[in-house]
Design a protein around this motif. Sequence first.
Motif, PDB file in Angstrom:
ATOM      1  N   LEU A  10       0.869  -1.176   0.000  1.00 31.40           N
ATOM      2  CA  LEU A  10       0.000   0.000   0.000  1.00 31.40           C
ATOM      3  C   LEU A  10       0.904   1.224   0.000  1.00 31.40           C
ATOM      4  N   GLY A  11       1.317   1.648  -1.190  1.00 32.22           N
ATOM      5  CA  GLY A  11       2.318   2.702  -1.276  1.00 32.22           C
ATOM      6  C   GLY A  11       3.625   2.212  -0.680  1.00 32.22           C
ATOM      7  N   SER A  12       4.152   2.945   0.286  1.00 34.58           N
ATOM      8  CA  SER A  12       5.422   2.573   0.923  1.00 34.58           C
ATOM      9  C   SER A  12       5.246   1.532   2.023  1.00 34.58           C
ATOM     10  N   ILE A  13       3.997   1.146   2.297  1.00 31.73           N
ATOM     11  CA  ILE A  13       3.709   0.234   3.408  1.00 31.73           C
ATOM     12  C   ILE A  13       3.564  -1.189   2.897  1.00 31.73           C
ATOM     13  N   TYR A  14       4.340  -2.099   3.471  1.00 32.31           N
ATOM     14  CA  TYR A  14       4.191  -3.521   3.197  1.00 32.31           C
ATOM     15  C   TYR A  14       3.265  -4.094   4.259  1.00 32.31           C
ATOM     16  N   ALA A  15       2.043  -4.441   3.861  1.00 29.22           N
ATOM     17  CA  ALA A  15       1.056  -4.998   4.780  1.00 29.22           C
ATOM     18  C   ALA A  15       1.104  -6.519   4.683  1.00 29.22           C
ATOM     19  N   ARG A  16       1.189  -7.199   5.816  1.00 27.66           N
ATOM     20  CA  ARG A  16       1.381  -8.657   5.792  1.00 27.66           C
ATOM     21  C   ARG A  16       0.103  -9.421   5.511  1.00 27.66           C
ATOM     22  N   ASN A  17      -1.034  -8.741   5.493  1.00 33.67           N
ATOM     23  CA  ASN A  17      -2.283  -9.342   5.034  1.00 33.67           C
ATOM     24  C   ASN A  17      -3.185  -8.210   4.544  1.00 33.67           C
ATOM     25  N   ARG A  18      -4.337  -8.590   4.006  1.00 35.06           N
ATOM     26  CA  ARG A  18      -5.231  -7.600   3.400  1.00 35.06           C
ATOM     27  C   ARG A  18      -6.424  -7.279   4.305  1.00 35.06           C
ATOM     28  N   ILE A  19      -6.236  -7.512   5.588  1.00 35.48           N
ATOM     29  CA  ILE A  19      -7.236  -7.179   6.595  1.00 35.48           C
ATOM     30  C   ILE A  19      -6.783  -5.911   7.292  1.00 35.48           C
ATOM     31  N   LEU A 293     -17.275  -1.835   5.556  1.00 32.61           N
ATOM     32  CA  LEU A 293     -18.591  -1.794   6.187  1.00 32.61           C
ATOM     33  C   LEU A 293     -19.380  -3.094   6.022  1.00 32.61           C
ATOM     34  N   GLY A 294     -19.472  -3.802   7.129  1.00 30.31           N
ATOM     35  CA  GLY A 294     -20.386  -4.926   7.252  1.00 30.31           C
ATOM     36  C   GLY A 294     -19.965  -6.217   6.589  1.00 30.31           C
ATOM     37  N   TYR A 295     -18.714  -6.362   6.190  1.00 27.98           N
ATOM     38  CA  TYR A 295     -18.283  -7.579   5.521  1.00 27.98           C
ATOM     39  C   TYR A 295     -18.164  -8.737   6.498  1.00 27.98           C
ATOM     40  N   THR A 296     -18.734  -9.878   6.124  1.00 28.27           N
ATOM     41  CA  THR A 296     -18.478 -11.114   6.852  1.00 28.27           C
ATOM     42  C   THR A 296     -17.165 -11.696   6.363  1.00 28.27           C
ATOM     43  N   ARG A 297     -16.692 -12.722   7.063  1.00 25.03           N
ATOM     44  CA  ARG A 297     -15.456 -13.380   6.631  1.00 25.03           C
ATOM     45  C   ARG A 297     -15.584 -13.878   5.202  1.00 25.03           C
ATOM     46  N   ASP A 298     -16.646 -14.609   4.898  1.00 25.78           N
ATOM     47  CA  ASP A 298     -16.790 -15.211   3.576  1.00 25.78           C
ATOM     48  C   ASP A 298     -16.942 -14.152   2.493  1.00 25.78           C
ATOM     49  N   SER A 313     -11.360  -3.401   5.054  1.00 30.64           N
ATOM     50  CA  SER A 313     -11.146  -2.855   6.393  1.00 30.64           C
ATOM     51  C   SER A 313     -12.339  -3.210   7.279  1.00 30.64           C
ATOM     52  N   PHE A 314     -12.023  -3.719   8.461  1.00 21.94           N
ATOM     53  CA  PHE A 314     -13.031  -4.126   9.440  1.00 21.94           C
ATOM     54  C   PHE A 314     -13.005  -3.142  10.608  1.00 21.94           C
ATOM     55  N   GLY A 315     -14.185  -2.677  11.008  1.00 19.27           N
ATOM     56  CA  GLY A 315     -14.281  -1.755  12.125  1.00 19.27           C
ATOM     57  C   GLY A 315     -14.721  -2.429  13.397  1.00 19.27           C
ATOM     58  N   ARG A 316     -16.032  -2.530  13.604  1.00 19.17           N
ATOM     59  CA  ARG A 316     -16.562  -3.064  14.851  1.00 19.17           C
ATOM     60  C   ARG A 316     -16.010  -4.434  15.236  1.00 19.17           C
ATOM     61  N   PRO A 317     -15.759  -5.357  14.302  1.00 17.59           N
ATOM     62  CA  PRO A 317     -15.183  -6.641  14.729  1.00 17.59           C
ATOM     63  C   PRO A 317     -13.843  -6.496  15.444  1.00 17.59           C
ATOM     64  N   PHE A 318     -13.078  -5.445  15.133  1.00 15.75           N
ATOM     65  CA  PHE A 318     -11.788  -5.237  15.801  1.00 15.75           C
ATOM     66  C   PHE A 318     -11.966  -4.718  17.228  1.00 15.75           C
ATOM     67  N   ILE A 319     -13.122  -4.122  17.549  1.00 11.73           N
ATOM     68  CA  ILE A 319     -13.333  -3.631  18.909  1.00 11.73           C
ATOM     69  C   ILE A 319     -13.240  -4.787  19.901  1.00 11.73           C
ATOM     70  N   ALA A 320     -13.982  -5.864  19.624  1.00  8.98           N
ATOM     71  CA  ALA A 320     -14.088  -6.972  20.569  1.00  8.98           C
ATOM     72  C   ALA A 320     -13.141  -8.120  20.275  1.00  8.98           C
ATOM     73  N   ASN A 321     -12.414  -8.036  19.152  1.00 10.39           N
ATOM     74  CA  ASN A 321     -11.546  -9.133  18.739  1.00 10.39           C
ATOM     75  C   ASN A 321     -10.162  -8.603  18.378  1.00 10.39           C
TER      76      ASN A 321
END
Length: 357
Positions: A10-19, A293-298, A313-321
């Motif tokens: 992502l530009g200059s950032i190497y992200a180790r996954n797409r989450i 917004l609102g994506y399930t895993r699948d 990008s996941f929002g609310r799932p990261f709050i509790a997990n």
Amino acid sequence: MPSLFEPIELGSIYARNRILMAPLTRARGTREHVPTPIMAEYYAQRAGAGLIISEATGISREGLGWPYAPGLWSQEQVEAWKPITAAVHAKGGKIVAQLWHMGRMVHSSVTGQQPVSCSATKAPEALHTYDGKQAPEIARPLTREDIARILNDYENAARNALQAGFDGVQIHAANGYLIDEFLRDGTNHRSDEYGGSPENRIRFLREVTERVIATIGADKTSVRLSPNGDTEGCIDSRPEQVFVPTAKLLNDLDIAFLELREPGPDGTCDKIDQPKLHGPIREVFKKPMVLNLGYTRDEAVETIATGVADAISFGRPFIANPDLVRRLENNLPLNKDDIRTWYSQGVEGYTDYPLAR
């Protein structure tokens, strides 16, 4: 086929996954908008994300009306962010600062100033303050001199972000805040070069993005848009005619990535029935595109595998997990978040959610 769990640049950032961890306002700063030590643990717990986009962070006192939210305009704030970014990096994570001006979505009891916007409008609902929700106030229309000053604020905040140890920034141009107010004809009633045609309404975002790029580089600059429907009373009569050209402009400016917040008709927060624009935007934006917004895993797995987007990008799932990436990769059940503690000031509902066994 690309996988949700494989790396991406992502530009200059190497992200180790797409989450990606989406920006989440959590209100754990001080009344002076200084980050606090518990934020280091919170973000470090979530460093398994390919990239963390920080909670929305104010570029100025004028633009930060959310109680206890952090800022990036002072040296004190910069120093308080340093242990937070260091904690993320120590866990192998990456983090960018989301730069925020709330426009008309602030209350003078928080900022000490009349809210500002592109035009003399007001938010449609009561606003958060230190004394509970209060009625919105009519915004003061920005002059050209005001706009020049705010561009300086974005430059200062972007420079401060790198000094604080962030890997880049995201310009918050979504959710009915200042830049979004400029973009949409429902809130932008100007007759000068910043209003009227879509090209003119895009001008403010273009100038902000160009200033940030000149300060820290395009490879460290990203943008968030919410190109569909009504957001906090901020609406456009023909969204495709403004957001597709906006995406083309950002592509030509060579930003690192573009994130789109796209509520659907069944959303848990916003519910919008207008057609989503990620398809037409994908045709003109050739750099990495992130959907939110609102994506399930699948759904996330399929969206990446079919090339509809490059990351989710996941929002609310990261709050509790805090270990969301491991849970998604291994298809483990998710903890449920507690809405009562979204904006509280303690560790409860912040750093005390359990990891998966």
